[in-house]
Enzyme design. Structure first.
Site, PDB file in Angstrom:
ATOM      1  CD  GLU A  60       0.157   1.830   0.764  1.00  0.00           C
ATOM      2  OE1 GLU A  60      -0.118   1.598   1.655  1.00  0.00           O
ATOM      3  OE2 GLU A  60       0.854   1.026  -0.219  1.00  0.00           O
ATOM      4  CG  ASP A  90       1.067  -2.246  -2.586  1.00  0.00           C
ATOM      5  OD1 ASP A  90       0.657  -2.106  -1.270  1.00  0.00           O
ATOM      6  OD2 ASP A  90       2.323  -2.843  -2.415  1.00  0.00           O
TER       7      ASP A  90
END
Length: 496
Positions: free
Chosen positions: A245, A219
């Site tokens: 990400e 993330d």
């Protein structure tokens, strides 16, 4: 049948010929190729957003494995702040595997059951930051914390205090230093260049690997230097899947290409290119030779129609647009670029709203096997979309398996209709308009009748007929009449 006319079916190597014996002469129709194609192994993932571990285990066994998904992305398993909003999961308090989605034991059981169903588990790893809470508190599992103090884990010295803006928050995304050392909406930003911080994060990932996960979604990877992420994942066992990400932004110095040296990246440009034609009816083929502009190489790309962030922000097609959502997913799953990730969440009218919980604050498990298997015209807030059960999605997973590594050929545009072939393996066509459209697509598929897997789903061939619609390939062409806002897909394994 007259006594001097009899039907003869003759088998030849790789072919079938239908022959009639008339007056002692044998007349045979042209042979119809009998093509044997071995389906490729599953590769498609699905994000089951904010679904408890027990429910994910059930989904692996009842829908994900049977429908041909290769892996499932879970929400973060870490202990988090006690809040009702979905983003509470993304504010870690500790690295304990104990959250409102389930206990450590339930997580381990989920991984084992999913593995048994042939579905690998990818865990969402929040390692860029800790909480964004200025007031001290206690986490879900009872861990005390302050904004920059996490007993037994991190102290104030382990965090960035960038000093580049008045409140230390990122203000300028054209500044690499701000993006990677300042705070994202007040979230305490870890100094991931620190060897001790790297070691602590690596130990957390190793703990999850010990429970059987196959890899991680990193993330907010964009907010960490690529070298920092590389150092964190370097000690992990070979074969650990790393999915970063990294949101591509125009004019920004940080690009997804920086992160492909140690894994895959989510290619946000793909969805941005995919959905506008669905709304304006103007289709253009992507670059079919070599790399696509502003995309990472195909083998490094994870592609999607939407995810938990974009459905609350930039996504132009979501579960709310049922017909277009099926079309978008069909085009993505039929493409030869990247590894697709299907998204399945819950309905909401408040973008901050968390998934429904019980009286103890735990997210309520829902079995999509017990829900309707078609998209609803409207959803009540909190209702699961259950995309993994939709026949069109399961059918397109089968299409993708039969398409294998066959290249995507040049598309055909006919008004609001568009379609293309995966050479010799399958054809997909869509109509985004409000009127029926006919489209004729050249194809190297063998002549014959084929079952549509969008209307018929997986295993659409039944009792020498089709569960859904039937389409005919003849003289190197398939002619399809497409109803408004529908998709059709046929493949080599679905020939009658």
């Amino acid at each position: 049948m007259p006594h001097n006319v009899r039907a003869v079916v003759r088998a030849a190597v790789g072919a079938l010929a239908a022959c009639l014996v008339v007056g002692g002469l044998v007349a045979c129709s042209p042979t119809v190729e009998s093509v044997e194609v071995e389906p490729a192994p599953p590769d498609v993932g699905i994000q089951l957003f904010q679904l408890p571990w027990t429910a994910i285990a059930d989904e692996c066994e009842t829908t994900l494995g049977p429908n041909g998904f290769a892996w499932v992305l879970t929400s973060p398993p870490n202990e988090h702040i006690v809040r009702d909003e979905w983003w509470a999961s993304y504010q870690p308090v500790s690295h304990a595997i104990d959250s409102r989605l389930g206990s450590r034991e339930e997580f381990a059981d989920m991984v084992e059951r999913c593995d048994g169903a042939g579905v690998a588990v990818i865990a969402d790893a929040v390692v860029n930051h800790m909480t964004g809470q200025d007031t001290p508190g206690t986490g879900w599992a009872g861990s005390a914390y302050e904004h920059y103090e996490y007993p037994g884990l991190y102290t104030d010295a382990d965090f960035h205090h960038c000093g580049l803006t008045a409140d230390d928050d990122i203000q300028d995304y054209t500044s690499r230093e701000q993006v990677q050392t300042c705070e994202l909406v007040n979230l305490a930003d870890l100094d991931t260049a620190s060897p001790s911080v790297q070691a602590t994060i690596t130990a957390y990932l190793e703990d999850l690997l010990a429970l059987g996960v196959a890899g991680f979604r990193i993330d907010a990877a964009k907010h960490m230097a690529a070298d920092d992420v590389a150092a964190i994942v370097a000690p992990l066992p070979a074969g650990t899947r790393i999915m970063s990400e990294v949101i591509r932004g125009g004019g920004e110095p940080i690009t997804p290409e920086e992160y492909v040296g140690f894994g895959e990246v989510f290619e946000f440009t793909y969805a941005r290119d995919l959905t506008p034609p669905l709304q304006n009816g103007v289709f253009n083929d992507p670059e079919l030779d070599g790399d696509r502009p502003l995309h990472v190489p195909s083998d490094s790309a994870l592609v999607f129609v939407d995810n938990h962030d974009t459905e609350r922000g930039e996504a132009r097609v979501t579960y709310r647009d049922a017909a277009m959502y099926i079309i978008a997913n069909a085009l993505m799953l039929a493409d030869d670029y990247g590894t697709p990730v299907v998204y399945s969440g819950y309905a909401f009218s408040d973008r901050d709203a968390g998934a429904p919980t019980d009286s103890d604050g735990r997210v309520t498990p829902v079995s999509c096997a017990l829900e309707t298997d078609v998209p609803a015209d409207d959803y009540d807030d909190g209702a699961r979309t259950c995309v993994q059960t939709w026949p069109a999605v399961a059918g397109m997973l089968e299409f993708r398996a039969f398409a294998g590594d066959a290249p995507r050929l040049e598309g055909v545009d006919a008004g609001d209709a568009y379609g293309f072939e995966r050479e010799g393996r399958g054809v997909v066509a869509v109509n985004v308009g409000s009127e029926t459209q006919r489209i004729e697509i050249p194809t190297s598929l063998p002549s014959g009748k084929y079952c549509d897997v969008v209307s018929g789903g997986r295993d659409a061939v039944v009792d020498d007929g089709c569960r859904g619609e039937t389409y005919t390939v003849s003289d190197g062409t398939v002619r399809i009449d497409l109803a408004p806002q529908t998709a059709v897909a046929i493949h080599i394994g679905g020939r009658l």
